[in-house]
Design an enzyme around this catalytic site. Structure first.
Site, short mmCIF file in Angstrom:
data_model
loop_
_atom_site.label_atom_id
_atom_site.label_comp_id
_atom_site.label_asym_id
_atom_site.label_seq_id
_atom_site.Cartn_x
_atom_site.Cartn_y
_atom_site.Cartn_z
N HIS D 97 31.35 16.55 8.62
CA HIS D 97 30.57 15.53 7.92
C HIS D 97 30.52 15.86 6.44
O HIS D 97 30.49 17.03 6.06
CB HIS D 97 29.15 15.45 8.50
CG HIS D 97 28.39 14.28 7.96
ND1 HIS D 97 27.74 14.32 6.75
CD2 HIS D 97 28.23 13.03 8.44
CE1 HIS D 97 27.18 13.14 6.53
NE2 HIS D 97 27.47 12.34 7.54
N GLU D 145 34.09 7.84 5.55
CA GLU D 145 32.87 7.55 4.80
C GLU D 145 33.04 7.96 3.34
O GLU D 145 32.96 9.16 3.05
CB GLU D 145 31.68 8.34 5.34
CG GLU D 145 31.31 8.10 6.76
CD GLU D 145 29.97 8.76 7.09
OE1 GLU D 145 29.01 8.03 7.34
OE2 GLU D 145 29.89 10.00 7.06
#
Lengths: 226, 226, 226, 226
Positions: D97, D145
């Site tokens: 992430h 993202e």
């Protein structure tokens, strides 16, 4: 020599051995230059950061950085800025060496940065899968080196030939423009020949030459069977 | 000048600005030399790794590394070896700069390494507590810099004078031989004077000088009220 | 038992062994509880993050986190938030374990964070100097563990007793309120007694108990000579 | 629901907000369960490490880890072991992430580790190139993202639709079995519909739901236009 076009290529990573520090870095690079001149093989050297400008001033063969940071100019104390490396004489850089692994996002960022500056990128990887991933980032070279063989004296071409052939296959599927090198345990002409026979377009090496009694002779042997 | 003994000291951290890269690093260091010669103030410079040997060859004032890694000679691609820094001309090093923070164990290891090589250690810290901790590691200097003020143009001596006085007090209690510098937002003679009045034996600075229209004049102003 | 006040204390770090994972973590903690109940010795356990709430729900002895991150609530995917650890049942945390070293600034930040939440801080260190530095940060405990002895079966109290006595001396000079533990290679009652004789107020241990054929018996032996 | 097969999928990353910690994590997961039951949409939750077992015990929808470390069982204090996550109830994990980026070699190692344990891998990436690289590592999902949009409230599907379509194209070329999610700034039914129209097979989201006045209602809106 052009770092990128003239293969097979031999890249000698000076790491941080005392045998390849300071004045001895200049001597080692000069030995590389001599062998390159005599044999016509494309030999590049990657000295320590603080030795790079001296080495680049002393030899004509391509000089590379061992690492460049994923930064833009600004407040980044202690980091290696691509523009600084370029001005110091680096024509390319190792990226993500097993002893200096990088975040996936940073590997990509450095490849992009050095491409903007027309510098050559050599991404080091540890197995077939990460080689495939690196190829998708479109560097100039990937150099696959199983970490357990680095500095072992056991050549990857003998211990894990399937890592070399698997890497070549994976890269060609994803991006045939990316050239594949291999490394780890490589030091002799037989090792280099075996690497070439497995499809590698060159080798990345270090202690096998740096710590040899006579590095120049070791290099001559290395390129003797090309 | 001796990096360690002659205080007050001004350490100019070149960081990785284009304004302090390559040829411009040499020019900036020469400006520092000129101001040091004219005023007698001890000014040291910390250029980028790849500029260090060139800068050290061009000036007589002390040259420092921005960072040294906690390694011994060997296979540590991309790291900065203390011996390499020393041979390139570094007489000391910044350690744990806010832009290059280090593990507690590594801060200690680098202080010990550079002490063995008779190089000067300047540990950067971010508040009074970490300054106290750093002092317990017996470096030559600690340089406290609240990170939120770095590059802000707001001098620590004005915004958080209690950080400077608190650091001086904490260090003197733990190890009175450690000298205390302060940094962050410092650029003028008033800032430097205020830092000295608060007990600091010098300053660490960067963008306030590097990005000034005329760095030499900015430096002259900086040391004008000592 | 109070994690902080009742010394000598034995802290069992569960690390990430399969022998101390999941259901087996609960069983191991229960064995610790039984020995604590029988002997009156203060034994605390530090299970893996994902086992912590289950273990805390199953035993009455103090439960600690193995690590807490230097963050405030917000967007920090994958990090350990102090408030989450507290609500899950942690009454304290290890900080800067040799297998999870932290930046100097982060060690300080986590000590401050857990103090705010009235949790106990145990900072692990690797030698006398870093122990002194840690003491300056005012944690509740420091636990000195020479990394080369961790998991070695050779007790620090025998191999390097001067590290324990040196740490005790250094801490007492800087901050006598900080309690000193030692660890690395400790597994028997003789090791624990020797640690206590050297001035340690407790021990931090792991594999010597976790991998024992009968951890409960091993623990009973450990605390038998206090 | 099967984490892997039933798409579109919504993965709610709890991050380290107080609003999604402890008791409130259980409540939030229960709201997700309710919406999944009512609408038939596959919703998975990724709570903090120390909340994971409680959440997994309280709901039937898939629960994922926010991060797993590239380790094998042993001495790795403070790390997240895949086997521990599995036993605690995790059926998969986020990897890399943007708030917990990983080394390229470690991304590969964790994908391989969780595959061995039959857990689902969701590799987060920051742009088209790193998405392509991640796809070469053969995870179950990639979730692209753009970091600058995370937590911004500006949906990636509107701000940078070419990142989503480019990622879908790149992945399909390298490995069509890998499913593509997108994230950053997504919170409404329109955002989710737009993501789907651009080729994404689901979304990864966080603050848009977690910090909503009524998370259950926000989720209902999110999945209303599928």
């Amino acid at each position: 020599m052009e770092l990128k076009e003239d293969t097979p290529i031999v890249i000698l990573n000076f790491k941080t051995y005392l045998e390849s520090t300071g004045e001895r870095a200049v001597e080692l690079a000069s030995a590389c230059q001599k062998v390159a001149d005599e044999t016509g093989v494309n030999i590049a050297v990657a000295p320590q950061h603080m030795d790079l400008s001296r080495v680049a001033g002393a030899v004509e063969i391509p000089v590379m950085a061992q690492h460049i940071d994923p930064i833009r100019a600004g407040g980044h104390t202690g980091s290696v800025l691509a523009e600084c490396a370029l001005e110091a004489g680096a024509r390319g850089t190792l990226i993500n060496h097993s002893e200096r692994r990088m975040l996936l996002a940073d590997v990509e960022a450095v490849i992009s940065r050095v491409r903007e500056l027309d510098m050559v990128s050599v991404v080091c990887t540890n197995n077939v899968q990460t080689t495939a991933a690196a190829a998708a980032l479109e560097p100039d070279f990937v150099a696959v080196e199983p970490p357990e063989l680095i500095g072992s004296g056991i050549p990857v071409s003998k211990a894990e030939p399937e890592v070399v052939t698997g890497s070549v296959d994976a890269v060609k599927k994803i991006n045939p423009d990316v050239k594949v090198l291999c490394g780890a345990g490589i030091s002799t002409g037989d090792d280099m020949k075996a690497a070439r026979d497995l499809g590698a377009e060159g080798v990345l090496l270090a202690s096998g030459i740096i710590l040899a009694d006579d590095p120049e002779r070791a290099l001559l042997d290395l390129v003797s069977k090309i």
